[in-house]
Design an enzyme around this catalytic site. Sequence first.
Site, PDB file in Angstrom:
ATOM      1  N   LYS A  16       0.842  -1.207   0.000  1.00 10.13           N
ATOM      2  CA  LYS A  16       0.000   0.000   0.000  1.00 10.13           C
ATOM      3  C   LYS A  16       0.870   1.248   0.000  1.00 10.13           C
ATOM      4  CE  LYS A  16      -1.553   1.811   4.024  1.00 10.13           C
ATOM      5  NZ  LYS A  16      -1.219   3.215   4.170  1.00 10.13           N
ATOM      6  N   ARG A  49      -4.297  10.344   3.208  1.00 11.06           N
ATOM      7  CA  ARG A  49      -3.148  11.217   3.470  1.00 11.06           C
ATOM      8  C   ARG A  49      -2.137  11.250   2.338  1.00 11.06           C
ATOM      9  NH1 ARG A  49      -1.280  13.244   7.228  1.00 11.06           N
ATOM     10  NH2 ARG A  49       0.817  12.502   6.773  1.00 11.06           N
ATOM     11  N   CYS A  97      -3.785  13.010  11.438  1.00  5.27           N
ATOM     12  CA  CYS A  97      -4.756  11.904  11.455  1.00  5.27           C
ATOM     13  C   CYS A  97      -4.727  11.384  12.885  1.00  5.27           C
ATOM     14  CB  CYS A  97      -4.349  10.817  10.480  1.00  5.27           C
ATOM     15  SG  CYS A  97      -2.857   9.995  10.967  1.00  5.27           S
ATOM     16  N   PRO A 123       2.883  16.447  10.307  1.00  9.66           N
ATOM     17  CA  PRO A 123       3.163  17.628   9.489  1.00  9.66           C
ATOM     18  C   PRO A 123       3.965  17.247   8.235  1.00  9.66           C
ATOM     19  CG  PRO A 123       4.624  17.563  11.382  1.00  9.66           C
ATOM     20  CD  PRO A 123       3.651  16.441  11.555  1.00  9.66           C
ATOM     21  N   ILE A 124       4.045  18.185   7.288  1.00 13.75           N
ATOM     22  CA  ILE A 124       4.832  17.923   6.061  1.00 13.75           C
ATOM     23  C   ILE A 124       5.894  19.000   5.867  1.00 13.75           C
ATOM     24  CG2 ILE A 124       3.121  16.521   4.831  1.00 13.75           C
ATOM     25  CD1 ILE A 124       2.273  19.071   3.334  1.00 13.75           C
ATOM     26  N   ASP A 125       6.399  19.520   6.962  1.00 13.60           N
ATOM     27  CA  ASP A 125       7.400  20.601   6.871  1.00 13.60           C
ATOM     28  C   ASP A 125       8.646  20.187   6.077  1.00 13.60           C
ATOM     29  OD1 ASP A 125       7.451  19.033   9.470  1.00 13.60           O
ATOM     30  OD2 ASP A 125       9.490  19.820   9.444  1.00 13.60           O
ATOM     31  N   GLN A 126       9.046  18.930   6.172  1.00 11.15           N
ATOM     32  CA  GLN A 126      10.252  18.496   5.435  1.00 11.15           C
ATOM     33  C   GLN A 126       9.986  18.389   3.936  1.00 11.15           C
ATOM     34  OE1 GLN A 126      13.392  18.059   7.030  1.00 11.15           O
ATOM     35  NE2 GLN A 126      12.136  19.137   8.546  1.00 11.15           N
ATOM     36  N   ILE A 148       7.933   6.837  16.683  1.00  9.65           N
ATOM     37  CA  ILE A 148       7.656   7.515  15.407  1.00  9.65           C
ATOM     38  C   ILE A 148       6.416   8.396  15.495  1.00  9.65           C
ATOM     39  CG2 ILE A 148       7.210   7.170  12.936  1.00  9.65           C
ATOM     40  CD1 ILE A 148       9.997   6.171  13.821  1.00  9.65           C
TER      41      ILE A 148
HETATM   42  C1  EPZ Z   1       4.689   6.554   5.745  1.00  7.72           C
HETATM   43  O1  EPZ Z   1       4.074   7.714   6.306  1.00  7.72           O
HETATM   44  C2  EPZ Z   1       3.620   5.482   5.781  1.00  7.72           C
HETATM   45  N1  EPZ Z   1       2.461   5.928   5.029  1.00  7.72           N
HETATM   46  C3  EPZ Z   1       3.208   5.193   7.227  1.00  7.72           C
HETATM   47  O2  EPZ Z   1       2.333   4.075   7.194  1.00  7.72           O
HETATM   48  C4  EPZ Z   1       4.445   4.795   8.031  1.00  7.72           C
HETATM   49  O3  EPZ Z   1       4.074   4.624   9.375  1.00  7.72           O
HETATM   50  C5  EPZ Z   1       5.500   5.896   7.916  1.00  7.72           C
HETATM   51  O4  EPZ Z   1       5.808   6.125   6.527  1.00  7.72           O
HETATM   52  C6  EPZ Z   1       6.789   5.518   8.628  1.00  7.72           C
HETATM   53  O5  EPZ Z   1       7.274   4.312   8.108  1.00  7.72           O
HETATM   54  C7  EPZ Z   1       2.537   5.977   3.677  1.00  7.72           C
HETATM   55  O6  EPZ Z   1       3.564   5.647   3.103  1.00  7.72           O
HETATM   56  C8  EPZ Z   1       1.300   6.401   2.956  1.00  7.72           C
HETATM   57  P1  EPZ Z   1       7.167   9.823   7.693  1.00  7.72           P
HETATM   58  P2  EPZ Z   1       4.845   9.141   6.204  1.00  7.72           P
HETATM   59  O7  EPZ Z   1       7.178  11.023   6.829  1.00  7.72           O
HETATM   60  O8  EPZ Z   1       5.585   9.211   4.929  1.00  7.72           O
HETATM   61  C9  EPZ Z   1       7.060  13.135  11.138  1.00  7.72           C
HETATM   62  C10 EPZ Z   1       0.450   2.787   7.692  1.00  7.72           C
HETATM   63  O9  EPZ Z   1       0.004   2.334   8.753  1.00  7.72           O
HETATM   64  N2  EPZ Z   1       7.248  14.066  10.025  1.00  7.72           N
HETATM   65  O10 EPZ Z   1       8.319   8.868   7.671  1.00  7.72           O
HETATM   66  O11 EPZ Z   1       3.864  10.202   6.509  1.00  7.72           O
HETATM   67  C11 EPZ Z   1       5.696  12.464  11.082  1.00  7.72           C
HETATM   68  O12 EPZ Z   1       4.746  13.263  11.738  1.00  7.72           O
HETATM   69  C12 EPZ Z   1       0.967   4.206   7.624  1.00  7.72           C
HETATM   70  O13 EPZ Z   1       0.538   2.132   6.619  1.00  7.72           O
HETATM   71  C13 EPZ Z   1       7.473  15.401  10.293  1.00  7.72           C
HETATM   72  O14 EPZ Z   1       7.514  15.832  11.437  1.00  7.72           O
HETATM   73  O15 EPZ Z   1       5.860   8.954   7.419  1.00  7.72           O
HETATM   74  C14 EPZ Z   1       5.923  11.149  11.781  1.00  7.72           C
HETATM   75  O16 EPZ Z   1       5.809  11.363  13.171  1.00  7.72           O
HETATM   76  C15 EPZ Z   1       0.845   4.952   8.955  1.00  7.72           C
HETATM   77  N3  EPZ Z   1       7.641  16.261   9.243  1.00  7.72           N
HETATM   78  C16 EPZ Z   1       7.375  10.804  11.436  1.00  7.72           C
HETATM   79  O17 EPZ Z   1       7.986  12.045  11.035  1.00  7.72           O
HETATM   80  C17 EPZ Z   1       7.594  15.850   7.930  1.00  7.72           C
HETATM   81  O18 EPZ Z   1       7.756  16.676   7.011  1.00  7.72           O
HETATM   82  C18 EPZ Z   1       7.545   9.801  10.312  1.00  7.72           C
HETATM   83  O19 EPZ Z   1       6.870  10.320   9.196  1.00  7.72           O
HETATM   84  C19 EPZ Z   1       7.358  14.479   7.686  1.00  7.72           C
HETATM   85  C20 EPZ Z   1       7.201  13.599   8.736  1.00  7.72           C
END
Ligand code: EPZ
Length: 426
Positions: free
Chosen positions: A22, A92, A116, A122-125, A332
Amino acid sequence: MNKIIINGGHELEGTIKIGGDKNSVVALIPAAILSDEEVTIANVPEISDIDALEEILEYLNAYVERNEDIIKINSKSIVNKEIPESIATKFRASYYFMGALLSKYKKVEIYFPGGCNIGSRPIDQHIKGFKALGATVIEEGNKYTITADKLIGTKITIDMPDKGATTSVGATINIMLAAVKAEGETIIENAAKEPQIVNVATFLNNMGAKIIGAGTSTIKIKGVTKLGSSFNEVIPDRIEAGTYMILASLIGKNVKIENIIPEHNEALINKLKEMGVNIELGRDYAIIKKCDNLKPVNIKTLVYPGFVTDLQQIMTAMLTQANGISIVEETIYENRFQNVKYLNDMGSNIIIEDDKPYCGKLYIHGKTPLKGCEVKATDLRGGASVVVAGLIAEGTTTITNIEHILRGYDKIIQKLTSIGAKITIE
Ligand code: EPZ
């Protein structure tokens, strides 16, 4: 609304074939619009997020043809227009259209669902990466307008010092999408290394992109002007695979889980072996027989290749059956323990210690027999944890809010029924 009814305690036996990942396919489909020709993606899972993605593509006037697990996409007639809130906020990962549309048209207007129920997310990065490439980003509420006269390659370091996660999967992929047609070279430092990143990079390189280092913490992208036709297969879903490995370890007489890449589940497999589970691994399968005397273990969620956060809640359900105290540390997400209430309603003894936002801890006192009752799917993986708990519990478990589960598990009812589970949707 529908609900899942489970009659628990039935030993499972047979074979389960794992579907496409997914978290990979939700990036591959937006990436497809970067091509000026037809692209084909195989091994697409049957989950509701795909329907939402197809809706966005059709809204943008792209040609989409779905034939079982094969999807063909042609973007030559695509038009770039604002993706409305009603469509973009259905799930998302619509944020991958930011990188793809910015890359193709130097302009994107999209709504983003924001947080969620497992965290603020957030998506700041992502935004930092787009700006580094030369884009202007305007945020109005949850609407993003991102434009650039041109995108120029540069060095971007993903950096989240105040978070539990040390890097970002989504930002790594979104920056890669935005950089493939930028002028010059882009280097992503501290990139995430999750398998889906390699899947997306391979897909783009098959189109003619020039990406090296995907799967390591440094990814180099040389911008190209044109991306052509491509074929790619979605990698197996390691979270689906891990979910069934955990279930088989608890109540599987002899369960074969096929179409997997064992290396992608290495952290989980090591933990299952530490607990005493009997696992036979092949090149693309695992055969698991349950263990009735599970040892407690400690888990800490980390970025890949550490123990993946998406299996934390399902592993927590398993640890209720270990003989002793297990500790689970979630680093995480700041709110990924909502399923604990329902596991405790079923008879487990789990204590939550939330000592800081990105490091919640669970103390799981096992072994506790579980009894079926009315529970809720709090989120996608929380839902999977109560499905696993229901399948090993005595009596009947009724699960509501099951749309969360159907978002991420390909044909879950059919697959479980095929190995002897008594599970239905009503
Ligand atoms: C992906 O989410 C997956 N979703 C998530 O799976 C998975 O848990 C996550 O990666 C970590 O492996 C999809 O791929 C659609 P991150 P993503 O950016 O990309 C913070 C599931 O159950 N963060 O690695 O959003 C964020 O808030 C889902 O299948 C920032 O602060 O994950 C989180 O706490 C849930 N700023 C952490 O980092 C940013 O710009 C990891 O986020 C980006 C992220």
